[in-house]
Write an enzyme that holds these catalytic residues in place. Structure first.
Site, PDB file in Angstrom:
ATOM      1  N   ASP A 170     -18.985 -12.805 -59.280  1.00 34.70           N
ATOM      2  CA  ASP A 170     -19.382 -11.532 -59.508  1.00 34.70           C
ATOM      3  C   ASP A 170     -19.940 -11.107 -61.074  1.00 34.70           C
ATOM      4  O   ASP A 170     -19.363 -10.320 -61.686  1.00 34.70           O
ATOM      5  CB  ASP A 170     -18.435 -10.545 -59.282  1.00 34.70           C
ATOM      6  CG  ASP A 170     -17.708 -10.633 -57.769  1.00 34.70           C
ATOM      7  OD1 ASP A 170     -18.594 -10.949 -56.874  1.00 34.70           O
ATOM      8  OD2 ASP A 170     -16.745 -10.542 -57.537  1.00 34.70           O
TER       9      ASP A 170
ATOM     10  N   GLU B 252     -23.698  -3.799 -51.470  1.00 32.42           N
ATOM     11  CA  GLU B 252     -23.028  -3.874 -52.400  1.00 32.42           C
ATOM     12  C   GLU B 252     -23.369  -4.393 -53.785  1.00 32.42           C
ATOM     13  O   GLU B 252     -24.793  -4.832 -53.710  1.00 32.42           O
ATOM     14  CB  GLU B 252     -21.609  -4.595 -52.206  1.00 32.42           C
ATOM     15  CG  GLU B 252     -21.650  -6.142 -51.775  1.00 32.42           C
ATOM     16  CD  GLU B 252     -20.330  -6.789 -51.197  1.00 32.42           C
ATOM     17  OE1 GLU B 252     -19.727  -5.999 -50.678  1.00 32.42           O
ATOM     18  OE2 GLU B 252     -20.496  -8.067 -51.229  1.00 32.42           O
TER      19      GLU B 252
END
Length: 526
Positions: A34, A189
């Protein structure tokens, strides 16, 4: 004059060469998922998610986007980060880092705690603020600054939502508004907003963080929409014919940054697969060049895929300080790469006057879903060797210390030294796989002297052994895939940790470690 011209020519050639070098992916190997990146002057800063590990949110610095050095962690105090009951599927999810008017902001989600929050600092190498808690829910929050305003995006209801906030207080200044839900893939997301040439671009990920992962993008003339998707979506994925045979899979969760020279770049996560579709090293940080097409849409690495070897022009490259192969503890503190499970008890980690790390035993084991006495580094190579000498002192029956190859509370391989009721020492190997605990081998040791524990690996197996008086003894091997994400679950990767645990709450046992060695296969990540 002739010599001066020659020197100028050589200098120009050197600059051209350094700005045209290729590079190797991943640019940050091992469990570093991420990624989010920002630019401050001619410096770049990058953060990753950290899940159940403390300190949280590793922070990296670079001058060229290729070479990175970990300079700290954003969440270093228990008051910032409560990881009670966190595991590899909870804790700190995806962060975003942004720089605005001299202030750095890091926003993230503690899914085991109170939800979304941000911290800030004017010096990223120093301490970050206490958490500023936010009202809008969802995960993977991001920030966008413009004209004195701060906007937050996240996905509280499965859609990407936008609101204005006060980043110093956390107060929400506008209602949450749905602005896009992607192209129809599951789990919209990881949103980020950018502005370029009058367009607001909304970058997201879809498909889940497995084989179907992808990056999509939309744009609007207004920050709150309506947003129109790129006809060429997805702009990055390996879930197609071009990427299906790649050793890199799961490409997604990306962020964009403009280089100091006007070039554009994308950082994203992906993972290197073993035979089949398993991966043990976790989701890693990758880098890809971006160009803008005639219709003002970004194109990633020409065809929307990435590779291990990237033969593309780069910014002038500058090496960064890497992790040493031998890590001593003489400085009396741990470097920022070291991590603990959940919130550690500081009193159980002592630096001795003679330069050793002393771990104090507690009854908490590596399988207890709590915080054992355990300190680890991320595994960064398939092929590696790790070792540490361990001296176990004041041990009771079945008190043990050693090295754990750790994926999750229910999935780890432990190489240990312990003592029986007759105070005889032994070295052993244990596998913890779900509900199964198996002692593979245990052999007696000499009464006194140092024992060096050794863990080796290749893409298929972990190999365990020990050294006494410099002589290596083999204990066995175990398949790597049982510690893969596909088998063990969660969102992290394998870490290699020093630990101690006691069989009694009254134990006085401790273990001294003089150093920890980690050596990856030369060239694997180059």
């Amino acid at each position: 004059m002739r010599n001066a011209l020659f020197l100028i020519f050589i200098s120009l050639c050197s600059v051209c060469k350094s700005s045209a070098q290729g590079y190797s992916n991943p640019v940050i190997p091992g469990f570093h998922p991420d990624p989010s990146v920002c630019k401050a002057g001619d410096d770049y800063y990058l953060v990753n998610s950290s899940f159940q590990y403390f300190p949280g949110v590793p922070l990296f610095h670079s001058k060229d986007l290729v070479h990175w050095e970990q300079i700290g962690n954003c969440l270093t105090r228990p008051s910032q980060l409560d990881l009670t009951n966190a595991n590899s599927g909870s804790g700190i999810f995806a962060p975003t880092i942004r720089y605005n008017d001299g202030v750095f902001y890091m926003i993230t989600t503690n899914v085991s705690g109170k939800g979304n929050f941000l911290v800030h600092t004017t010096d990223p190498r120093s301490e970050w603020s206490e958490p500023v808690w936010l009202e809008q829910g969802g995960i993977d929050p991001s920030l966008y600054f413009e004209d004195g305003k701060c906007f937050m995006v996240s996905n509280p209801d499965g859609y990407i939502n936008l609101c204005e906030i006060d980043p110093m207080t956390g107060k929400q200044l506008s209602s949450s508004k749905r602005i896009w839900n992607g192209t129809g893939g599951r789990y919209a997301e990881g949103p980020h907003i950018y502005k370029k040439d009058g367009w607001y671009y909304l970058l997201i990920s879809e498909g889940g963080t497995e084989l179907g992962h992808k990056v999509t993008i939309a744009r609007s003339r207004y920050i709150d929409g309506p947003y129109q998707g790129n006809p060429a979506n997805p702009i990055l994925t390996h879930a197609n014919e071009s990427g299906q045979s790649s050793p890199i899979q799961g490409t997604g969760h990306a962020d964009l940054v403009e280089g100091t020279d006007g070039s554009w770049w994308m950082v994203c996560l992906a993972y290197r697969i073993m035979p089949g579709t398993h991966h043990t090293l976790g989701r890693e940080t990758y880098l890809a060049p971006v160009r803008w097409d005639k219709d003002a849409w970004p194109v990633v690495n020409s065809n929307g895929t990435i590779s291990l070897k990237m033969d593309v022009p780069t910014l002038p490259q500058q090496e960064m300080k890497g992790r040493p192969e031998r890590i001593d503890f003489k400085e009396g503190k741990l470097s920022p790469e070291w991590i603990h499970l959940q919130n550690p008890e500081a009193k159980n980690y002592i630096f001795t006057k003679d330069g050793k790390l002393r771990l104090i035993a507690t009854p908490v084991t590596l399988s207890d879903w709590k915080s054992p006495t355990f300190v680890a580094l991320r595994q960064e190579h398939f092929d590696m060797e790790a070792s540490a000498p361990v001296v176990l002192q004041k041990a009771g029956v079945n008190d043990e210390a050693g090295i754990s190859v750790f994926m999750e509370f229910h999935s780890h391989y432990d190489l240990f030294v312990r003592q029986d009721k007759d105070r005889k020492r032994s070295v052993g190997l244990r596998y913890k796989l779900g509900e199964i605990t198996h002692y593979a081998k245990e052999v007696s040791l000499p009464t006194d002297g140092e024992v060096e524990l050794v863990v080796k690996s290749d893409i298929n197996y972990y190999y365990f052994g020990y050294k006494v008086n410099g002589i290596y003894h083999d204990l066995g091997k175990m398949n790597t895939r049982y510690l893969s994400t596909e088998t063990a679950g969660g969102f992290t990767g394998v870490v290699l940790g020093l630990y101690i645990t006691s069989a009694s709450k009254d134990s006085k046992a401790y273990a001294d470690f003089e150093y920890f060695k980690y050596k990856g296969k030369p060239g694997e990540n180059k």
